[in-house]
Design a protein around this motif. Structure first.
Motif, PDB file in Angstrom:
ATOM      1  N   PRO A   1     -14.208  24.696 -13.058  1.00 28.95           N
ATOM      2  CA  PRO A   1     -15.546  24.653 -13.658  1.00 28.95           C
ATOM      3  C   PRO A   1     -16.299  25.974 -13.552  1.00 28.95           C
ATOM      4  O   PRO A   1     -17.302  26.168 -14.241  1.00 28.95           O
ATOM      5  CB  PRO A   1     -16.252  23.551 -12.853  1.00 28.95           C
ATOM      6  N   VAL A   2     -15.829  26.885 -12.698  1.00 34.18           N
ATOM      7  CA  VAL A   2     -16.500  28.178 -12.545  1.00 34.18           C
ATOM      8  C   VAL A   2     -16.061  29.160 -13.632  1.00 34.18           C
ATOM      9  O   VAL A   2     -16.814  30.067 -14.009  1.00 34.18           O
ATOM     10  CB  VAL A   2     -16.211  28.758 -11.143  1.00 34.18           C
TER      11      VAL A   2
ATOM     12  N   ALA B   1     -17.856  35.657 -15.523  1.00 33.44           N
ATOM     13  CA  ALA B   1     -18.357  37.007 -15.790  1.00 33.44           C
ATOM     14  C   ALA B   1     -19.844  37.116 -15.479  1.00 33.44           C
ATOM     15  O   ALA B   1     -20.304  38.115 -14.909  1.00 33.44           O
ATOM     16  CB  ALA B   1     -18.078  37.391 -17.241  1.00 33.44           C
ATOM     17  N   LEU B   2     -20.610  36.084 -15.821  1.00 28.39           N
ATOM     18  CA  LEU B   2     -22.048  36.097 -15.530  1.00 28.39           C
ATOM     19  C   LEU B   2     -22.301  36.055 -14.026  1.00 28.39           C
ATOM     20  O   LEU B   2     -23.211  36.735 -13.522  1.00 28.39           O
ATOM     21  CB  LEU B   2     -22.731  34.906 -16.214  1.00 28.39           C
ATOM     22  N   LEU B   3     -21.515  35.264 -13.301  1.00 28.54           N
ATOM     23  CA  LEU B   3     -21.680  35.191 -11.849  1.00 28.54           C
ATOM     24  C   LEU B   3     -21.362  36.527 -11.189  1.00 28.54           C
ATOM     25  O   LEU B   3     -22.071  36.967 -10.275  1.00 28.54           O
ATOM     26  CB  LEU B   3     -20.782  34.098 -11.272  1.00 28.54           C
ATOM     27  N   LEU B   4     -20.309  37.188 -11.658  1.00 30.97           N
ATOM     28  CA  LEU B   4     -19.964  38.497 -11.094  1.00 30.97           C
ATOM     29  C   LEU B   4     -21.074  39.507 -11.340  1.00 30.97           C
ATOM     30  O   LEU B   4     -21.431  40.285 -10.451  1.00 30.97           O
ATOM     31  CB  LEU B   4     -18.655  38.992 -11.708  1.00 30.97           C
TER      32      LEU B   4
ATOM     33  N   TYR C   1     -12.432  27.953  -5.539  1.00 32.26           N
ATOM     34  CA  TYR C   1     -11.940  27.983  -4.165  1.00 32.26           C
ATOM     35  C   TYR C   1     -12.390  29.199  -3.366  1.00 32.26           C
ATOM     36  O   TYR C   1     -12.269  29.194  -2.144  1.00 32.26           O
ATOM     37  CB  TYR C   1     -10.415  27.922  -4.157  1.00 32.26           C
ATOM     38  N   GLY C   2     -12.858  30.244  -4.022  1.00 35.36           N
ATOM     39  CA  GLY C   2     -13.249  31.419  -3.256  1.00 35.36           C
ATOM     40  C   GLY C   2     -13.429  32.662  -4.102  1.00 35.36           C
ATOM     41  O   GLY C   2     -13.514  32.601  -5.334  1.00 35.36           O
TER      42      GLY C   2
ATOM     43  N   GLY D   1     -19.046  22.840  -9.180  1.00 28.39           N
ATOM     44  CA  GLY D   1     -19.572  23.511 -10.368  1.00 28.39           C
ATOM     45  C   GLY D   1     -20.180  24.831  -9.980  1.00 28.39           C
ATOM     46  O   GLY D   1     -20.404  25.113  -8.794  1.00 28.39           O
ATOM     47  N   PRO D   2     -20.486  25.692 -10.953  1.00 24.89           N
ATOM     48  CA  PRO D   2     -21.018  27.025 -10.637  1.00 24.89           C
ATOM     49  C   PRO D   2     -22.362  26.997  -9.941  1.00 24.89           C
ATOM     50  O   PRO D   2     -22.694  27.926  -9.202  1.00 24.89           O
ATOM     51  CB  PRO D   2     -21.111  27.702 -12.007  1.00 24.89           C
TER      52      PRO D   2
END
Length: 249
Positions: free
Chosen positions: A156-157, A162-165, A203-204, A228-229
């Protein structure tokens, strides 16, 4: 923990990455808009006036055509490792009536495109059960059991990785760098620059160290898999507290 091969393939073919369709004994490949439904079956949204629609018409009285969906990972940032390439194959058949309407709902859950309103006129929906699964990474091809593939879930991530990074590199850069150095036992000053997160999954984190020509990657696991993110925001205060709790040097 890390994603299993079956989870990785489900993530690659979920519908967020571009895909190609290869058809047996027909010219190709063809670019295709695709998603997978909750059971891992592949849905293809195909314009009526296209070479792919013509190629998907069966010959010799059969109702289905042998196809292979081919998806290559696109790393979300420079220096990020790829997840490899997935091939899933089966027999594709066109959907009609209630089946097409239900499949359109499944398609919209992944890609809510207005073209689904024109299924039956300008577009057609095809579906195939996955009969064979292969995953290639670092030049090695592995066969994945279709049952394991069907039971796995896409990460789900991945759709917002890319946005999270970018968010971690911007909003939380100092906290993340301090946390990563602490977890990896690094000094404040390293000749190769600070460690940086190059991939995130449920997971990490995958962390890159070193210069481009001699880069190493290390995985840091989360306490538990993310549902989820949004749960990543819940982890960030913990990461900050761990970094702030580091004793003075």
């Amino acid at each position: 923990m890390r994603p299993s091969p079956a989870e990785t393939v489900r993530t690659l073919v979920a519908g967020r990455l571009p895909g190609l369709i290869h058809l047996a004994h027909r010219p190709g490949p063809h670019h295709v808009r695709h998603v997978t439904d909750p059971d891992g079956r592949v849905l293809l949204l195909v314009p009526v006036a296209s070479h792919l629609a013509a190629a998907l018409q069966p010959d010799g009285g059969s109702a289905e055509v042998a196809v292979v969906l081919d998806v290559l990972d696109l790393p979300p940032a420079a220096g990020a490792p790829g997840l490899g390439r997935a091939w899933v194959s089966g027999w594709a058949g066109e959907l009609h009536g209630d089946e097409a309407r239900r499949a359109a709902v499944d398609f919209a859950a992944v890609e809510p495109t207005g073209d689904l309103l024109d299924v039956g006129t300008r577009f057609r929906l095809f579906r195939f059960e996955v009969a064979e699964v292969r995953w290639e990474q670092a030049g090695v091809v592995r066969r994945i059991d279709p049952g394991e593939y069907a039971e796995a879930e896409p990460d789900p991530v991945h759709p917002v990785e890319a946005l999270l990074l970018a968010d971690l590199a911007d909003r939380d850069a100092a906290e993340m760098t301090d946390y990563l150095r602490q977890q990896l036992g690094l000094t404040e000053q390293t000749p190769d620059g600070p460690p940086r997160v190059v991939r995130i999954d449920r997971y990490g984190l995958v962390v890159a160290l070193g210069r481009p020509a001699a880069r190493r990657r290390i995985r840091l696991a989360f306490p538990c898999p993310l549902a989820g993110p949004d749960e990543l925001d819940g982890l960030l205060p913990t990461l900050r507290r761990r970094a702030e709790a580091r004793p003075p040097r």
